[in-house]
Write a protein that holds these residues in place. Structure first.
Motif, short mmCIF file in Angstrom:
data_model
loop_
_atom_site.label_atom_id
_atom_site.label_comp_id
_atom_site.label_asym_id
_atom_site.label_seq_id
_atom_site.Cartn_x
_atom_site.Cartn_y
_atom_site.Cartn_z
N ALA A 199 0.82 -1.21 0.00
CA ALA A 199 0.00 0.00 0.00
C ALA A 199 0.86 1.26 0.00
O ALA A 199 0.43 2.30 -0.51
N LEU A 200 2.09 1.19 0.55
CA LEU A 200 2.97 2.36 0.56
C LEU A 200 3.33 2.81 -0.85
O LEU A 200 3.60 4.00 -1.08
N ILE A 205 3.16 7.70 -4.14
CA ILE A 205 2.89 8.32 -5.45
C ILE A 205 1.78 9.35 -5.33
O ILE A 205 1.87 10.47 -5.86
N THR A 206 0.71 9.02 -4.60
CA THR A 206 -0.41 9.93 -4.44
C THR A 206 0.01 11.22 -3.73
O THR A 206 -0.38 12.32 -4.14
N GLU A 207 0.82 11.08 -2.68
CA GLU A 207 1.25 12.26 -1.93
C GLU A 207 2.16 13.14 -2.77
O GLU A 207 2.09 14.38 -2.70
N GLY A 212 2.51 18.30 -6.60
CA GLY A 212 2.83 18.84 -7.92
C GLY A 212 3.74 18.05 -8.82
O GLY A 212 4.14 18.56 -9.87
N TYR A 213 4.09 16.82 -8.49
CA TYR A 213 4.95 16.05 -9.40
C TYR A 213 4.68 14.56 -9.26
O TYR A 213 4.14 14.09 -8.25
N VAL A 256 16.00 11.35 7.45
CA VAL A 256 15.60 12.72 7.77
C VAL A 256 14.08 12.78 7.84
O VAL A 256 13.39 12.22 6.97
N PRO A 257 13.51 13.44 8.85
CA PRO A 257 12.05 13.55 8.94
C PRO A 257 11.46 14.22 7.70
O PRO A 257 12.03 15.16 7.15
N LEU A 258 10.30 13.73 7.29
CA LEU A 258 9.59 14.27 6.14
C LEU A 258 8.48 15.19 6.62
O LEU A 258 7.73 14.84 7.54
N ILE A 259 8.34 16.35 6.00
CA ILE A 259 7.28 17.28 6.38
C ILE A 259 6.58 17.80 5.12
O ILE A 259 7.04 17.63 4.01
N GLU A 260 5.45 18.44 5.36
CA GLU A 260 4.68 19.15 4.33
C GLU A 260 4.46 18.32 3.07
O GLU A 260 4.88 18.74 1.98
#
Length: 293
Positions: A199-200, A205-207, A212-213, A256-260
């Motif tokens: 599912a990841l 891909i959706t996120e 925008g890409y 590294v933490p992922l944000i936004e």
């Protein structure tokens, strides 16, 4: 004719007496006699020849006894097996686990469960969440751990793990020294993803598309450790749960933490809402619900 008739006939033969058979079966002699009389009336034959104090089987009685032994043995075995299943002395559970959850969170859980219920066999199947959901829906698996949220119309569930994804990169990557990485900053990177059974795969891909890409996917794998090795070889970047990231050598792989946005990695224990669920599977659900609570 039913199993009780066979039990009575067999006990009369064994005891060579209606009276002794009645005592052995904790019945009255009139009840024993009535049982045999009902059987004879049903079959329209005599089962016993009563000659004074001597009891002999008729030809029909001999035929009944030739089958009664094996049938009663199987019936006793069936009763014993149902007793064992009822009291969880034996049983079988098929469980679907995604590789990351199986490797990190469940060895100790399974060990504790089997120490309590040594007679219950566990079949583990390592698959991605998408495949596990399909297998539970079709009845191939009893329960499984999948990436939430799940379809509440099809599955019952409870949460087991709640984490977020981190970005893993080669130390030479320009983003590796950052305290946080925005998802939009990865637009030019080469992505290493889990295969489409996971599912990841679709979630990432959706996120990415939402900011925008479309991610440039270079490689796919079913194994998180192999994904880590590919990142260590500078073949691309990947996203993995924080718990998994802690297992990598920081000299070879930076996390590294992922944000936004941040991307949750929330796993649920799931089972089919409708249909049969064995006692062993129900006990597994109760056991793990308590542990993860």
């Amino acid at each position: 004719m039913d199993i009780r008739h066979l039990q009575v006939v067999a006990e009369i033969v064994r005891q060579n007496s209606f009276t002794k058979a009645a005592d052995s079966l904790h019945l009255t002699q009139p009840t024993i006699s009535k049982t045999i009389r009902n059987l004879e009336n049903e079959l329209n034959v005599e089962v016993f020849i009563r000659d004074g104090k001597t009891l002999k089987l008729t030809d029909a009685g001999t035929a009944i006894m030739s089958y009664a032994g094996p049938i009663l043995q199987l019936f006793d075995k069936l009763q014993s097996e149902i007793h064992d299943l009822t009291y969880l002395n034996k049983g079988r559970i098929s469980i679907g686990l995604p590789p990351m959850a199986g490797a990190r969170f469940f060895p100790g859980v399974i060990k504790s469960f089997q120490e309590r219920y040594p007679g219950i066999a566990i079949q583990m199947v390592e698959e991605g969440s998408n495949k596990i959901e399909e297998s539970i829906a079709t009845g191939e698996l009893d329960v499984g751990v999948v990436l939430g949220p799940v379809d509440g119309g099809v599955f019952d569930s409870f949460p087991v793990i709640d984490e977020v994804l981190k970005v893993i990169l080669h130390p030479s990557n320009a983003l590796a020294g950052k305290a946080q990485i925005r998802l939009s900053e990865l637009a030019q990177e080469k992505f290493i993803l889990f295969s489409s059974d996971f599912a990841l795969h679709d979630r990432i891909i959706t996120e990415c598309r939402a900011v925008g890409y479309s991610p440039r996917i270079e490689y796919e794998s079913t194994q998180w450790d192999f994904i880590g090795e590919m990142v260590a070889s500078d073949l691309g970047i990947a996203m993995l749960p924080a718990t998994i990231c802690r297992s990598f050598n920081p000299a070879k792989v930076r996390s590294v933490p992922l944000i936004e946005p941040s991307i949750p990695w929330s796993l649920d224990m799931v089972w089919k809402r409708e249909g049969y669920l064995s006692l062993a599977a129900r006990e597994w659900i109760a056991f793990t619900r308590h542990l993860f609570a």
